[in-house]
Design an enzyme around this catalytic site. Structure first.
Site, PDB file in Angstrom:
ATOM      1  N   ARG A  51      12.800  -9.173  14.176  1.00  0.00           N
ATOM      2  CA  ARG A  51      14.392  -9.189  14.543  1.00  0.00           C
ATOM      3  C   ARG A  51      15.027 -10.663  14.822  1.00  0.00           C
ATOM      4  NH1 ARG A  51      14.073  -5.016  19.336  1.00  0.00           N
ATOM      5  NH2 ARG A  51      12.318  -6.610  19.838  1.00  0.00           N
ATOM      6  N   LYS A 147      -4.932  -2.552  15.894  1.00  0.00           N
ATOM      7  CA  LYS A 147      -5.298  -1.830  17.238  1.00  0.00           C
ATOM      8  C   LYS A 147      -4.136  -1.793  18.230  1.00  0.00           C
ATOM      9  CE  LYS A 147      -7.826  -3.487  20.697  1.00  0.00           C
ATOM     10  NZ  LYS A 147      -9.009  -4.023  21.480  1.00  0.00           N
ATOM     11  N   LYS A 181     -16.689 -10.143  11.745  1.00  0.00           N
ATOM     12  CA  LYS A 181     -17.304 -11.286  12.300  1.00  0.00           C
ATOM     13  C   LYS A 181     -18.497 -11.345  11.407  1.00  0.00           C
ATOM     14  CE  LYS A 181     -16.269 -10.821  17.277  1.00  0.00           C
ATOM     15  NZ  LYS A 181     -15.685 -12.157  17.234  1.00  0.00           N
ATOM     16  N   HIS A 239     -14.444  -1.013  18.746  1.00  0.00           N
ATOM     17  CA  HIS A 239     -15.283  -2.372  18.474  1.00  0.00           C
ATOM     18  C   HIS A 239     -16.946  -1.729  18.969  1.00  0.00           C
ATOM     19  CE1 HIS A 239     -11.583  -4.448  18.558  1.00  0.00           C
ATOM     20  NE2 HIS A 239     -11.472  -4.401  19.802  1.00  0.00           N
TER      21      HIS A 239
END
Ligand code: NAP
Length: 482
Positions: A51, A147, A181, A239
């Site tokens: 915005r 997430k 990873k 995770h």
């Protein structure tokens, strides 16, 4: 060893929330690093959207400041200037009409179009609806969502349903940065590109598995977000569950997104409900070095767990009888993320003077990504057969030289996967829902009861009860160390 960098196709990447913390700390510096690695083609464009009203030049200045702040290395000014030329900005309101026609005008036909929703999940539906109604996105576009993907099964289902109104599952990239990873992917290579481990990878030979994600920091400024989340929602449901899946899954028939995700889903569905006493919750207390959780959160009544340890059983042919112990927490002794696979002791020792210790495969996700396997050897020297345990070390930095030490950050890798259209390292909607379906009863039972988390000392390994979770099975946690 020189790693090959394969440039991706030309793209327009729109980052919604480009003025926010995640974009400044991870996404934009990550894209710059990929630019330095020459993976970003000359015709690529990164379009910031939020915005805040600002010009392209102001967005570039802000981005340069973020890169200087978060790169963690000296910045080559000439290369940064080149990179900034790829950036532009549009002010849009996810809930209003402003900016959408301008954004539509910026999209170039025939290129990969990706939309990164680095905004609160409450805005996903508004943005998706406007992308489609303004014909900015089509059936080939990709959307990346961050997430937390829901806070329980009902909210995750609602988010999936919202996205499904506008996009096919094959267009949706749900980020779990742990999957980006290097070591996590290497886990699949070690398991499925070698004959060595797979025959032993089952309850007959594996005694137990430990997964630890330990942080030294407290909740600090994230108190308000964290209070609504806690360690189970923040770390376990996503995770740690993903790490567990990669350890426990069956070999997929092919390294293909749906084949891999089908196998992970089967693991989640095989998780037994937790037994009584199979979970320990903790909350860090105040210590000489800083405030306790309740002080950080500025509310003395909170029961949010900053630490959790679980004993999890995967009820299938391969794993029944091999527990998976998971623990994660804040303000612990060291910052480390690792998986430890402990094999069983040899059935019989032929050596009088020493009992062989079990082999362990230690998979280190951070810091110092790498793996090592402990093996028993003869202690050097004359005078009998004494045994000593040594690590067969595979630190990536040592084994792969400079390229091993300079591995792309998880975000960089995942964004490049989005541009390539590879969903292997992203969670599918049914996986996320299955993970919540297992986690929900654990959270609900806790929220309905009166118990409080057990306090633990900052800088420790967590509450005493977590140690007992393993002691009662005649096992012990590997020490938390960096
Ligand atoms: P943030 O710092 O609060 O940034 C939010 C962004 O959304 C800002 O750029 C804001 O810009 C924009 N925004 C807010 N309302 C908007 C609207 N109506 N229309 C268009 N843009 C709007 O949040 P963040 O920390 O970057 O997190 C973004 C997302 O990533 C969240 O879902 C978060 O849970 C997730 N995430 C963050 C981290 C992290 O380390 N920060 C880690 C994992 C996941 P304007 O105010 O200019 O509109």
């Amino acid at each position: 060893m020189v790693s090959r960098v394969i440039p991706v196709d030309d793209f327009d990447l729109v980052i919604f929330g480009a003025t926010g913390d995640l974009a400044r700390r991870k996404i934009l510096p990550g894209l710059f690093r990929r630019y330095l690695a020459e993976q970003i083609p000359a015709d690529a464009r990164i379009i910031g959207a939020a915005r805040t009203r600002q010009s392209d030049a102001e967005f570039r200045t802000e981005t340069a400041a973020a890169i200087h702040e978060f790169m963690g290395a000296p910045v080559d000014k000439a290369r940064l200037a080149e990179f900034l030329d790829h950036l532009c900005y549009v002010a849009v309101d996810a809930r209003g009409a402003d900016g959408w026609p301008e954004l539509a005008d910026k999209m170039r036909p025939g290129l990969v179009h990706a939309f990164y929703f680095s905004v609160a999940p409450a805005l996903f539906g508004d943005i998706a609806e406007r992308l489609v109604s303004h014909k900015i996105a089509d059936d080939d576009s990709r959307v990346v969502v961050e997430k937390p993907f829901g806070r329980d099964l009902a909210t995750a289902r609602a988010l999936n349903a919202t996205l499904a109104r506008y996009f096919h599952e094959s267009q949706i990239y749900r980020i779990d940065h742990y999957l980006g990873k290097e070591t996590v992917q290497n886990l699949m290579a070690v398991r499925f590109a070698n004959i060595l481990f797979e025959p032993l990878w089952n309850a007959q030979y594996v005694d137990h598995v430990q997964i630890t994600v330990a942080e030294t920091v407290g909740v600090g400024g994230r108190g308000e977000y964290y209070d609504h989340s806690g360690a189970i929602r923040d770390m376990v449901q996503n995770h740690m569950m993903q790490l567990l899946c990669l350890i426990a899954m069956e070999p997929p028939y092919h390294f293909d997104p749906d084949a891999v995700r089908d196998e992970k889903l089967k693991v989640i569905r095989a998780l037994e409900p937790l037994g009584a006493g199979d979970i320990v919750r903790g909350q860090y207390a105040a210590g000489p070095d800083g405030p306790g959780y309740l002080d950080d959160a500025e509310n003395q009544d909170l029961r949010t767990e900053s630490f959790v340890a679980l004993k999890v059983n995967v009820a299938n042919w391969r794993w029944t009888g091999t527990p998976f112990y998971l623990r994660t927490g804040k303000r612990l002794r060291a910052r480390t993320s690792e998986i430890v696979v402990t094999f069983k002791e040899p059935p019989h020792s032929i050596f009088d003077e020493a009992v062989p210790r079990p082999n362990q495969l230690v998979i280190k996700l951070q810091p110092n990504e790498g793996m090592h396997l402990t093996v028993m050897i003869k202690e050097p020297g004359p005078g009998g057969m004494r045994l000593v345990q040594v690590p067969l070390d595979m630190s990536f930095a040592d084994a792969l030289g400079k390229d091993g030490a300079e591995m792309p950050d998880a975000y960089e890798r995942l964004i490049m996967d989005v541009i390539r259209g590879n969903q292997t390292l992203f969670m599918r909607g049914d996986e996320v829902e299955a993970a919540w379906a297992w986690t929900d009863p654990i959270i609900q039972e806790w929220e309905a009861g009166p118990a409080r988390p057990e306090p633990y000392d900052p800088g420790s390994s967590g509450p005493e009860e977590a140690l007992r979770l393993l002691h009662r099975d005649n096992r012990r946690w590997r020490e938390i160390r960096a």
